[in-house]
Design a protein around this motif. Structure first.
Motif, PDB file in Angstrom:
ATOM      1  N   GLU A  94       2.205  -0.267   6.579  1.00 58.01           N
ATOM      2  CA  GLU A  94       2.654   0.540   5.450  1.00 58.01           C
ATOM      3  C   GLU A  94       4.114   0.213   5.162  1.00 58.01           C
ATOM      4  O   GLU A  94       4.886  -0.048   6.104  1.00 58.01           O
ATOM      5  CB  GLU A  94       2.496   2.020   5.823  1.00 58.01           C
ATOM      6  CG  GLU A  94       3.124   3.034   4.891  1.00 58.01           C
ATOM      7  CD  GLU A  94       2.425   3.162   3.556  1.00 58.01           C
ATOM      8  OE1 GLU A  94       2.371   2.151   2.852  1.00 58.01           O
ATOM      9  OE2 GLU A  94       1.970   4.269   3.224  1.00 58.01           O
ATOM     10  N   VAL A  95       4.489   0.200   3.903  1.00 60.56           N
ATOM     11  CA  VAL A  95       5.896  -0.078   3.592  1.00 60.56           C
ATOM     12  C   VAL A  95       6.544   1.146   2.951  1.00 60.56           C
ATOM     13  O   VAL A  95       5.878   1.976   2.343  1.00 60.56           O
ATOM     14  CB  VAL A  95       6.061  -1.301   2.657  1.00 60.56           C
ATOM     15  CG1 VAL A  95       5.486  -2.549   3.264  1.00 60.56           C
ATOM     16  CG2 VAL A  95       5.474  -1.034   1.296  1.00 60.56           C
ATOM     17  N   CYS A  96       7.840   1.248   3.118  1.00 54.09           N
ATOM     18  CA  CYS A  96       8.621   2.296   2.467  1.00 54.09           C
ATOM     19  C   CYS A  96       9.682   1.618   1.619  1.00 54.09           C
ATOM     20  O   CYS A  96      10.268   0.611   2.040  1.00 54.09           O
ATOM     21  CB  CYS A  96       9.313   3.175   3.497  1.00 54.09           C
ATOM     22  SG  CYS A  96       8.198   4.310   4.258  1.00 54.09           S
ATOM     23  N   SER A  97       9.916   2.197   0.458  1.00 49.09           N
ATOM     24  CA  SER A  97      10.883   1.566  -0.441  1.00 49.09           C
ATOM     25  C   SER A  97      11.630   2.653  -1.218  1.00 49.09           C
ATOM     26  O   SER A  97      11.016   3.634  -1.638  1.00 49.09           O
ATOM     27  CB  SER A  97      10.121   0.646  -1.402  1.00 49.09           C
ATOM     28  OG  SER A  97      10.899   0.345  -2.510  1.00 49.09           O
TER      29      SER A  97
ATOM     30  N   ALA B 208      -1.810  11.315  -2.203  1.00 42.47           N
ATOM     31  CA  ALA B 208      -0.533  10.944  -1.581  1.00 42.47           C
ATOM     32  C   ALA B 208      -0.193  11.849  -0.399  1.00 42.47           C
ATOM     33  O   ALA B 208       0.877  11.718   0.188  1.00 42.47           O
ATOM     34  CB  ALA B 208       0.583  11.000  -2.623  1.00 42.47           C
TER      35      ALA B 208
ATOM     36  N   LEU C 150      10.317   2.247  -6.814  1.00 44.89           N
ATOM     37  CA  LEU C 150       8.911   1.986  -7.076  1.00 44.89           C
ATOM     38  C   LEU C 150       8.713   0.469  -7.237  1.00 44.89           C
ATOM     39  O   LEU C 150       8.863  -0.068  -8.329  1.00 44.89           O
ATOM     40  CB  LEU C 150       8.526   2.731  -8.346  1.00 44.89           C
ATOM     41  CG  LEU C 150       7.080   3.008  -8.655  1.00 44.89           C
ATOM     42  CD1 LEU C 150       7.011   4.214  -9.578  1.00 44.89           C
ATOM     43  CD2 LEU C 150       6.399   1.853  -9.304  1.00 44.89           C
TER      44      LEU C 150
ATOM     45  N   HIS D 178       5.953  -1.100  -5.854  1.00 46.62           N
ATOM     46  CA  HIS D 178       4.630  -1.342  -5.274  1.00 46.62           C
ATOM     47  C   HIS D 178       3.895  -2.500  -5.929  1.00 46.62           C
ATOM     48  O   HIS D 178       3.082  -3.145  -5.303  1.00 46.62           O
ATOM     49  CB  HIS D 178       3.791  -0.077  -5.365  1.00 46.62           C
ATOM     50  CG  HIS D 178       3.380   0.255  -6.749  1.00 46.62           C
ATOM     51  ND1 HIS D 178       4.263   0.701  -7.680  1.00 46.62           N
ATOM     52  CD2 HIS D 178       2.179   0.154  -7.373  1.00 46.62           C
ATOM     53  CE1 HIS D 178       3.629   0.899  -8.815  1.00 46.62           C
ATOM     54  NE2 HIS D 178       2.373   0.575  -8.659  1.00 46.62           N
TER      55      HIS D 178
ATOM     56  N   ARG E 101       6.689   6.110   0.732  1.00 47.67           N
ATOM     57  CA  ARG E 101       5.708   5.147   1.233  1.00 47.67           C
ATOM     58  C   ARG E 101       4.936   4.513   0.076  1.00 47.67           C
ATOM     59  O   ARG E 101       4.727   5.156  -0.957  1.00 47.67           O
ATOM     60  CB  ARG E 101       4.703   5.838   2.161  1.00 47.67           C
ATOM     61  CG  ARG E 101       5.285   6.247   3.499  1.00 47.67           C
ATOM     62  CD  ARG E 101       4.250   6.992   4.301  1.00 47.67           C
ATOM     63  NE  ARG E 101       4.862   7.614   5.463  1.00 47.67           N
ATOM     64  CZ  ARG E 101       4.902   7.056   6.663  1.00 47.67           C
ATOM     65  NH1 ARG E 101       4.370   5.881   6.858  1.00 47.67           N
ATOM     66  NH2 ARG E 101       5.466   7.693   7.670  1.00 47.67           N
ATOM     67  N   TYR E 102       4.474   3.307   0.321  1.00 48.68           N
ATOM     68  CA  TYR E 102       3.662   2.604  -0.671  1.00 48.68           C
ATOM     69  C   TYR E 102       2.436   3.439  -1.045  1.00 48.68           C
ATOM     70  O   TYR E 102       2.065   3.529  -2.215  1.00 48.68           O
ATOM     71  CB  TYR E 102       3.247   1.248  -0.090  1.00 48.68           C
ATOM     72  CG  TYR E 102       2.109   0.579  -0.800  1.00 48.68           C
ATOM     73  CD1 TYR E 102       2.327  -0.172  -1.950  1.00 48.68           C
ATOM     74  CD2 TYR E 102       0.800   0.698  -0.324  1.00 48.68           C
ATOM     75  CE1 TYR E 102       1.272  -0.776  -2.609  1.00 48.68           C
ATOM     76  CE2 TYR E 102      -0.257   0.099  -0.980  1.00 48.68           C
ATOM     77  CZ  TYR E 102      -0.022  -0.637  -2.117  1.00 48.68           C
ATOM     78  OH  TYR E 102      -1.078  -1.218  -2.767  1.00 48.68           O
ATOM     79  N   GLU E 103       1.814   4.052  -0.034  1.00 47.72           N
ATOM     80  CA  GLU E 103       0.621   4.856  -0.267  1.00 47.72           C
ATOM     81  C   GLU E 103       0.913   6.026  -1.203  1.00 47.72           C
ATOM     82  O   GLU E 103       0.014   6.541  -1.862  1.00 47.72           O
ATOM     83  CB  GLU E 103       0.064   5.400   1.062  1.00 47.72           C
ATOM     84  CG  GLU E 103      -0.753   4.404   1.838  1.00 47.72           C
ATOM     85  CD  GLU E 103      -1.987   3.929   1.080  1.00 47.72           C
ATOM     86  OE1 GLU E 103      -2.721   4.758   0.552  1.00 47.72           O
ATOM     87  OE2 GLU E 103      -2.193   2.700   0.992  1.00 47.72           O
ATOM     88  N   GLN E 104       2.167   6.487  -1.219  1.00 46.94           N
ATOM     89  CA  GLN E 104       2.546   7.555  -2.144  1.00 46.94           C
ATOM     90  C   GLN E 104       2.943   6.975  -3.494  1.00 46.94           C
ATOM     91  O   GLN E 104       2.529   7.467  -4.535  1.00 46.94           O
ATOM     92  CB  GLN E 104       3.703   8.369  -1.546  1.00 46.94           C
ATOM     93  CG  GLN E 104       3.299   9.121  -0.295  1.00 46.94           C
ATOM     94  CD  GLN E 104       4.451   9.886   0.325  1.00 46.94           C
ATOM     95  OE1 GLN E 104       5.585   9.416   0.342  1.00 46.94           O
ATOM     96  NE2 GLN E 104       4.152  11.048   0.867  1.00 46.94           N
ATOM     97  N   TRP E 105       3.731   5.896  -3.447  1.00 51.02           N
ATOM     98  CA  TRP E 105       4.212   5.308  -4.707  1.00 51.02           C
ATOM     99  C   TRP E 105       3.067   4.869  -5.621  1.00 51.02           C
ATOM    100  O   TRP E 105       3.121   5.040  -6.834  1.00 51.02           O
ATOM    101  CB  TRP E 105       5.107   4.101  -4.440  1.00 51.02           C
ATOM    102  CG  TRP E 105       6.534   4.393  -4.095  1.00 51.02           C
ATOM    103  CD1 TRP E 105       7.180   4.006  -2.958  1.00 51.02           C
ATOM    104  CD2 TRP E 105       7.526   5.091  -4.867  1.00 51.02           C
ATOM    105  NE1 TRP E 105       8.491   4.421  -2.968  1.00 51.02           N
ATOM    106  CE2 TRP E 105       8.726   5.098  -4.137  1.00 51.02           C
ATOM    107  CE3 TRP E 105       7.496   5.723  -6.107  1.00 51.02           C
ATOM    108  CZ2 TRP E 105       9.898   5.694  -4.596  1.00 51.02           C
ATOM    109  CZ3 TRP E 105       8.657   6.327  -6.575  1.00 51.02           C
ATOM    110  CH2 TRP E 105       9.839   6.307  -5.815  1.00 51.02           C
TER     111      TRP E 105
END
Lengths: 437, 194
Positions: free
Chosen positions: B55-58, B142, B61, B63, A201-205
């Protein structure tokens, strides 16, 4: 095909190639693991014998109080250095070719420090009271002497292990998550726990990226400091051959030299065994070979400076010691060290040599041998040949010391093999990031 | 001149279209995309439609390119690292000084408290504590924990897929799902049913 589509195809391919290397190991793998465990067991038996009978079974005695146990300690700490160089320093300099190899180099760092950490304990006479060395309020009202380089060394190596491990593990998290997502059953649960619930997730990255840079920034001065501190174990004394200001940079360069050679030694068989030839290419080896030329030149310069300083000092003890080191009992080891560390890397100036995997492997093994010899020559000769002829002596490792030394190599190989077959040996997410760039 | 609104701030949007969510982290819809460009486009669409929580997932990295359009940007982790470093140097030096005072070793005429040799321990402790605090901060920020990901997580996000999670009123789900499909989603999943 559109660029975006191409990207996703490459992403999937990277996942596939790295994760396929983690498939069920063959009987050959388990045979190798079993053989290594056998050697480790033999080393454990030798150590048990030493604990039961006493330190007398090791040949460390007057005048040579630091033998191969300390040689191995310094050697393995040195091996650990290039991992952080490749992972942290080259990361900060945005060196792209590091991506495919840094994971293996980091793993090597962690396992080398784990191996090095055993030797001060093996060297201790009464290991069961090793906790006396720790700073804690105790009934004896004794505290460690923080002015001693040996205590600095404990703090430095412990810090280095902790930071290297954190850096290694942090880099692994997104990749373990990728393995988790392709696993089932118990493997999925284990990888799931190790991935710490990572969801990309962006919040983690966004926090992850900051943490990774922060750790790289912290690891960079640390890598310089640790081997400098190790060198002070010797340079802070007054013995001829040890008491010199060149030791910190000389040790750091030597550590990186040996570490790079060990990365090549490990990567050559690993890439074939795990079928990673498309990710770890000849270009990576060539770049490492170029770095070896550079560190080899620094080593040559350091050896020359050491000899010149000794000659130019006008100090009788220094000059006579330097002459003895090159011509006395340990002269074959001294010249072996010069050939392996200074002359062998110079062959890499030829492109044909540095782009030939067999040549690279041979040279990297020669450097590994040369660096071990260097540690031996450095540590043993100064204590064997100090100021007074009446206290001169020689030292040869005993069978117990030799078995424990061989077992340490088996222990290191055992850890590395476990890693290579159970965790991604190539950084999946960073490889993809490179494609995205 | 048309007034522009700053990034990281959601547009008001038509009333009821994508209202404030009940709580952060609970998603109603998850859309899957096959490229970073499609995800980027969808994020802009959703933001312009008035969504405040998404929220996005990728798999990589990426961001930085999205940061300007996300509800939150940057990270305060470096403050935690700096705090760790300051704690480390204080602990390292205090350990040396206090233990020297408790057990004074007068060797070579040197006083028990001598800062020069203590700098080494202070430096190593600075690095050690800064690294430990950084990782602890990452775990906290996180929300890392050794548990399986939630049921609405898609394994493709660690491979080659991109995801966009959106919060919206249950009644608006079909409309938002349509918006996501129009933005290029290859699949839209109802997270409540996952």
């Amino acid at each position: 095909m559109a660029t975006a589509e191409k990207e996703t195809v490459i992403y999937a391919k990277i996942n596939e190639e790295v994760i396929q290397s983690l498939e069920r190991p063959t009987w050959r793998y388990w045979l190798l693991i079993g053989s290594l465990l056998g050697v480790i067991g033999l080393g454990a038996l030798a150590y048990f014998y030493q604990v039961m009978v006493g330190m007398g079974v090791a040949n460390i005695n007057h005048p040579v109080g630091w033998g191969v146990y300390i040689v191995n300690f310094v050697f393995w700490v040195g091996i650990a250095h290039s991992g952080t160089l490749i992972s942290a320093i080259l990361y900060l300099f945005r060196v792209r070719w590091r991506t495919a190899i840094y994971r293996a180099a980091e793993a090597m760092t962690v396992f080398a420090v784990m191996t090095a950490g055993l030797f001060p304990l093996i060297h201790l006479g009464r290991v069961w009271v090793m906790y006396w060395l720790l700073p804690y309020p105790n009934t004896r009202h004794l505290w460690p002497n923080f002015k001693s380089p040996l205590v600095w060394d404990v703090v430095a190596v412990t810090t280095y292990f902790t930071v290297s491990f954190l850096f290694f593990y942090l880099g692994l998290i997104p990749d373990i998550a990728a393995v988790r997502d392709r696993s089932t059953g118990l493997r999925r649960q284990i990888y799931g726990a190790l991935a710490l619930g990572w969801q990309n997730r962006y919040e983690q990255w966004r926090h992850y990226a900051r943490a990774y840079v922060a750790l790289a920034c912290l690891a960079t001065p640390l890598v310089i400091s640790v081997h400098s501190v190790v060198s002070w174990d010797f340079a802070m004394s007054i013995l001829p051959g040890w008491h010199t200001t060149i030791f910190p940079p000389y040790f750091v360069a030597g550590a990186i030299h040996s570490g790079l050679a060990m990365v090549i030694t490990l990567l050559v068989p690993i890439r074939v065994w795990l079928r990673l030839q498309r990710l770890v290419t000849l270009e990576h080896f060539e770049n490492m070979a170029k770095m070896l030329i550079f560190t080899g030149l620094i080593m040559t310069y350091s050896y020359a400076t050491e000899a010149f300083t000794s000659y130019y000092s006008g100090n009788h003890f220094e000059t006579s010691f330097s002459t003895w080191r090159a011509t006395g009992t340990y002269a074959p080891l001294f010249w072996g060290m010069v050939v392996c560390n200074c002359l062998a890397p110079m062959l890499l100036f030829w492109k044909r040599v540095r782009t030939s995997i067999p040549w690279l492997l041979a040279i990297s093994i020669a450097i590994n041998i040369g660096m071990w010899l260097e540690r031996f020559v450095l540590i043993v000769t100064s204590t064997a040949h100090d100021f007074l002829p009446s206290s001169w002596g020689t030292y040869t490792p005993s069978p117990v010391e030799i078995i424990i030394t061989i077992a340490s190599f088996a222990w290191f190989a055992f850890l590395f093999l476990l890693f290579a077959k159970h965790l991604p040996a190539v950084a999946i997410s960073e490889m993809k990031e490179q494609v995205a760039e | 001149m048309t007034p522009t609104r700053p990034d990281n701030e959601a547009a008001p949007g038509p009333a009821g279209e994508c209202p404030a969510p009940p709580r952060t982290g609970h998603w109603q819809l998850c859309a899957e995309f096959d490229s970073a460009e499609a995800l980027h486009h969808a994020v802009l669409q959703v933001r312009d439609a008035g969504a405040r929580e998404y929220e996005v997932c990728s798999p990589v990295l990426t961001h930085e390119s999205l940061e300007a359009h996300m509800p939150r940007a940057g990270s305060r982790l470096h403050y935690i690292s700096a705090f760790g470093g300051i704690t480390g140097v204080s602990v390292g030096l205090a350990m040396c000084v206090l233990s020297s005072l408790l057990y004074g070793l007068w060797t070579g005429g040197k006083p028990p408290v001598n800062l020069v040799p203590f700098v080494v321990v202070g430096f190593e402790c600075t690095i050690l504590f800064a690294a430990l605090f950084t990782v602890a901060g990452l775990v906290y920020f996180a929300r890392l924990k050794p548990l399986a990901p939630p049921p609405d997580y898609r394994p493709g996000f660690s491979n080659d897929r991109y995801g966009l999670y959106v919060q919206c009123e249950p009644a608006r789900k079909p409309a938002v799902a349509e918006l996501l499909r129009a933005a290029g989603a290859t699949e839209v999943i109802d997270c409540d049913a996952a």
